[in-house]
Design an enzyme around this catalytic site. Structure first.
Site, PDB file in Angstrom:
ATOM      1  N   SER A 113       0.815  -1.216   0.000  1.00 12.62           N
ATOM      2  CA  SER A 113       0.000   0.000   0.000  1.00 12.62           C
ATOM      3  C   SER A 113       0.842   1.257   0.000  1.00 12.62           C
ATOM      4  O   SER A 113       1.949   1.282   0.530  1.00 12.62           O
ATOM      5  CB  SER A 113      -0.881   0.008   1.261  1.00 12.62           C
ATOM      6  OG  SER A 113      -1.480   1.277   1.432  1.00 12.62           O
ATOM      7  N   TYR A 171      -1.692   0.137  10.226  1.00 11.02           N
ATOM      8  CA  TYR A 171      -2.022  -0.528   8.949  1.00 11.02           C
ATOM      9  C   TYR A 171      -0.834  -0.403   7.990  1.00 11.02           C
ATOM     10  O   TYR A 171      -0.342  -1.403   7.468  1.00 11.02           O
ATOM     11  CB  TYR A 171      -3.276   0.076   8.317  1.00 11.02           C
ATOM     12  CG  TYR A 171      -3.433  -0.296   6.865  1.00 11.02           C
ATOM     13  CD1 TYR A 171      -3.138   0.620   5.851  1.00 11.02           C
ATOM     14  CD2 TYR A 171      -3.827  -1.572   6.497  1.00 11.02           C
ATOM     15  CE1 TYR A 171      -3.261   0.274   4.518  1.00 11.02           C
ATOM     16  CE2 TYR A 171      -3.952  -1.926   5.169  1.00 11.02           C
ATOM     17  CZ  TYR A 171      -3.667  -0.992   4.181  1.00 11.02           C
ATOM     18  OH  TYR A 171      -3.770  -1.345   2.860  1.00 11.02           O
ATOM     19  N   LYS A 207       2.010  -3.290   6.358  1.00 13.95           N
ATOM     20  CA  LYS A 207       2.287  -3.481   4.929  1.00 13.95           C
ATOM     21  C   LYS A 207       3.796  -3.378   4.666  1.00 13.95           C
ATOM     22  O   LYS A 207       4.365  -4.159   3.917  1.00 13.95           O
ATOM     23  CB  LYS A 207       1.524  -2.458   4.092  1.00 13.95           C
ATOM     24  CG  LYS A 207       0.028  -2.725   4.036  1.00 13.95           C
ATOM     25  CD  LYS A 207      -0.264  -4.104   3.433  1.00 13.95           C
ATOM     26  CE  LYS A 207      -1.736  -4.345   3.252  1.00 13.95           C
ATOM     27  NZ  LYS A 207      -2.028  -5.675   2.684  1.00 13.95           N
TER      28      LYS A 207
HETATM   29  C1  WQD Z   1      -9.031  10.165   0.027  1.00 17.78           C
HETATM   30  C2  WQD Z   1      -9.103  11.676   0.213  1.00 17.78           C
HETATM   31  C3  WQD Z   1      -9.554  12.346   2.459  1.00 17.78           C
HETATM   32  C4  WQD Z   1     -13.642  10.855   2.633  1.00 17.78           C
HETATM   33  C5  WQD Z   1      -6.780   5.147   1.768  1.00 17.78           C
HETATM   34  C6  WQD Z   1      -6.138   4.247   2.745  1.00 17.78           C
HETATM   35  C7  WQD Z   1      -4.815   3.780   2.204  1.00 17.78           C
HETATM   36  C8  WQD Z   1      -4.990   3.196   0.836  1.00 17.78           C
HETATM   37  C9  WQD Z   1      -5.672   4.206  -0.080  1.00 17.78           C
HETATM   38  C10 WQD Z   1      -5.201   0.784   0.877  1.00 17.78           C
HETATM   39  C11 WQD Z   1      -8.408  12.129   1.497  1.00 17.78           C
HETATM   40  C12 WQD Z   1     -10.676  12.786   1.505  1.00 17.78           C
HETATM   41  C13 WQD Z   1     -12.357  11.165   2.226  1.00 17.78           C
HETATM   42  C14 WQD Z   1     -14.593  11.895   2.794  1.00 17.78           C
HETATM   43  C15 WQD Z   1     -12.944  13.489   2.130  1.00 17.78           C
HETATM   44  N1  WQD Z   1      -5.751   2.007   0.857  1.00 17.78           N
HETATM   45  N2  WQD Z   1     -12.023  12.448   1.974  1.00 17.78           N
HETATM   46  N3  WQD Z   1     -14.208  13.182   2.530  1.00 17.78           N
HETATM   47  O1  WQD Z   1      -6.906   8.159   3.079  1.00 17.78           O
HETATM   48  O2  WQD Z   1      -6.068   8.630   0.708  1.00 17.78           O
HETATM   49  O3  WQD Z   1      -6.039   6.325   1.597  1.00 17.78           O
HETATM   50  O4  WQD Z   1      -6.905   4.523   0.521  1.00 17.78           O
HETATM   51  O5  WQD Z   1      -4.083   0.453   0.849  1.00 17.78           O
HETATM   52  O6  WQD Z   1      -4.326   2.834   3.092  1.00 17.78           O
HETATM   53  O7  WQD Z   1      -5.943   5.004   3.895  1.00 17.78           O
HETATM   54  O8  WQD Z   1      -8.216   7.399   1.031  1.00 17.78           O
HETATM   55  O9  WQD Z   1     -10.558   7.530   0.336  1.00 17.78           O
HETATM   56  O10 WQD Z   1     -10.014   7.746   2.816  1.00 17.78           O
HETATM   57  O11 WQD Z   1      -9.440   9.602   1.263  1.00 17.78           O
HETATM   58  O12 WQD Z   1     -12.616  14.670   1.931  1.00 17.78           O
HETATM   59  O13 WQD Z   1     -15.795  11.683   3.155  1.00 17.78           O
HETATM   60  O14 WQD Z   1     -10.457  12.062   0.324  1.00 17.78           O
HETATM   61  O15 WQD Z   1      -9.293  13.371   3.395  1.00 17.78           O
HETATM   62  O16 WQD Z   1      -7.771  13.363   1.259  1.00 17.78           O
HETATM   63  P1  WQD Z   1      -6.764   7.737   1.653  1.00 17.78           P
HETATM   64  P2  WQD Z   1      -9.637   8.017   1.403  1.00 17.78           P
END
Ligand code: WQD
Length: 319
Positions: free
Chosen positions: A119, A143, A147
Site C-alpha cells: 500500500s 495498517y 504493509k
Molecule cells: C481520500 C481523500 C480524504 C472521505 C486510503 C487508505 C490507504 C490506501 C488508499 C489501501 C483524502 C478525503 C475522504 C470523505 C474526504 N488504501 N475524503 N471526505 O486516506 O487517501 O487512503 O486509501 O491500501 O491505506 O488510507 O483514502 O478515500 O479515505 O481519502 O474529503 O468523506 O479524500 O481526506 O484526502 P486515503 P480516502
C-alpha cells in the site's frame, strides 16, 4: 498449475480472480468472508480459512499440495487505517501473523512465487508529491506499518529460501471492472460520496486549506481493473530470472484533488450537490501520488483508465 488467491472474494481480489479465470488458469481462493462475497468468484474453489489462526500453516500446506499450487497472490488483510490505530495489536496479529503462516506454508510446499498486496500507506506523509519506491518509508499508522513489514518479510524469504516476491503498493483504488464486483465497503472517498448522495446528504470535504491548487488533498486514483492487470503483469514478471526490483507503485501517475473527484461525480451523476467543507482529517498528507516509472519500465504496465472512467464505472455499478 493453480494460483492461490488469498482474499480472492474481496473487492480487488475478485477482479484478479476473474482475470485469471478469463486466462483459463486454475484458481484456489482462500477467504474468511469477513468482508469478501462468495458470489464474486464464480466457479473458483473457495476455502474459508483464517490465515491468522494457529492451524493456518498446516491447512495451507495441505491445500497447496492438494490443488497443485505454484504461485500465490496475497490480498487477505485488515485494511482500515482508523481501526488499525484503535486495535494495533490485532492488526499485527492478523496481517503479520497471517503473512507468516502463508510464507511458512509456501516454504513447506516449495511454492516460490508471491505477489503481495502492499500500500501507499507505507509512505506515511512523504515530502515528495509524486513518490518513488526508494523513498524512505515512514508509515504513520499500524495498517501502513503492517504493509511495510510484510514487504520486509518477502525480502527475508527471498534471502532465506529463494522466494520470488513482487510487492504492489496500491494508491487510491476505485471503480468497477464489472458491475457485480463493485466496492461494497463504504470506507473510501468515492463510495462514501455515493452513500451521502443516496441519503440526500452533502458529501464532506476534509479540509480546503491544504497547500494544493484548490486547497483539497490530492491523491492518485487508479481503476481497479488496471490494478488487477498489474497483478497479472507482476505474476508474469516473477517468471523472469533477471528481476531488478521487488516493489512497485501501482497508480495512474496523475493527481486528482477531492474537489476534482466531486466535480467528476457531479458530471457523471447529473446531481449538482452541495458539499460540506469541514476541518482537516488527522494523518492526511496534502499530496500522495505515485511515481509510476518503475512499473512501466520493468513490467510494461501503465494505467489505461482515467478519472472519468473510474467514476463512471463505479456509478454505473451501483445503479
Ligand atoms: C481520500 C481523500 C480524504 C472521505 C486510503 C487508505 C490507504 C490506501 C488508499 C489501501 C483524502 C478525503 C475522504 C470523505 C474526504 N488504501 N475524503 N471526505 O486516506 O487517501 O487512503 O486509501 O491500501 O491505506 O488510507 O483514502 O478515500 O479515505 O481519502 O474529503 O468523506 O479524500 O481526506 O484526502 P486515503 P480516502
Amino acid at each position: 498449475m493453480t494460483v492461490l488467491v488469498t482474499g480472492g472474494a474481496g473487492y480487488i481480489g475478485s477482479h484478479v480472480v476473474r482475470l485469471l479465470q478469463q486466462q483459463g488458469r486454475k484458481v484456489l481462493v482462500i477467504d474468511n468472508l469477513s468482508s469478501g462475497v462468495q458470489e464474486r468468484i464464480g466457479e473458483a474453489v473457495l476455502v474459508p480459512l483464517d490465515l491468522a489462526a494457529e492451524s493456518a500453516t498446516e491447512r495451507l500446506t495441505a491445500l497447496m499440495a492438494e490443488h497443485g499450487v505454484d504461485s500465490v497472490i496475497h490480498f487477505a488483510a485488515r485494511k482500515q487505517v482508523g481501526e488499525s490505530v484503535l486495535k494495533p495489536e490485532w492488526y499485527f496479529e492478523q496481517n503479520i501473523g497471517g503473512m507468516a503462516h502463508l510464507l511458512d506454508a509456501m516454504k513447506n510446499s516449495d511454492v516460490r512465487k508471491l505477489v503481495f498486496s502492499s500500500s501507499a500507506a507505507t509512505y506515511g506523509i512523504p515530502t515528495e508529491d509524486y513518490v518513488g519506491e526508494d523513498y524512505d518509508c515512514k508509515p504513520i499508522n499500524p495498517y501502513g506499518q503492517t504493509k511495510l513489514i510484510g514487504e520486509w518479510m518477502v525480502a527475508n524469504a527471498e534471502r532465506a529460501w529463494g522466494l520470488r516476491g513482487a510487492n504492489l503498493r496500491y494508491f487510491n483504488v476505485a471503480g468497477a471492472g464489472w458491475p457485480d464486483l463493485a466496492d461494497t465497503a463504504v470506507m473510501n472517498l468515492v463510495p462514501i460520496v455515493f452513500a451521502a448522495l443516496r441519503d440526500g446528504k452533502a458529501p464532506v470535504v476534509f479540509g480546503s486549506d491544504y497547500p494544493t491548487p484548490d486547497g483539497s488533498c490530492v491523491r492518485d486514483y487508479v481503476h481497479v481493473l488496471d490494478l488487477a492487470e498489474a497483478h497479472i503483469a507482476a505474476l508474469d514478471y516473477l517468471e523472469r530470472e533477471n528481476r531488478k526490483h521487488a516493489t512497485f507503485n501501482v497508480g495512474s501517475g496523475k493527481g486528482s484533488s477531492v474537489f476534482e473527484v466531486l466535480a467528476e461525480i457531479k458530471k457523471v451523476s447529473g446531481i449538482d450537490f452541495e458539499t460540506d467543507v469541514q476541518d482537516r482529517r488527522a494523518g492526511d498528507p496534502p499530496y500522495l501520488c505515485a511515481n509510476v516509472s518503475r512499473i512501466k519500465d520493468e513490467l510494461g504496465w501503465v494505467a489505461k483508465h482515467d478519472l472519468h472512467d473510474i467514476i463512471q464505472s463505479a456509478w454505473d455499478a451501483q445503479n
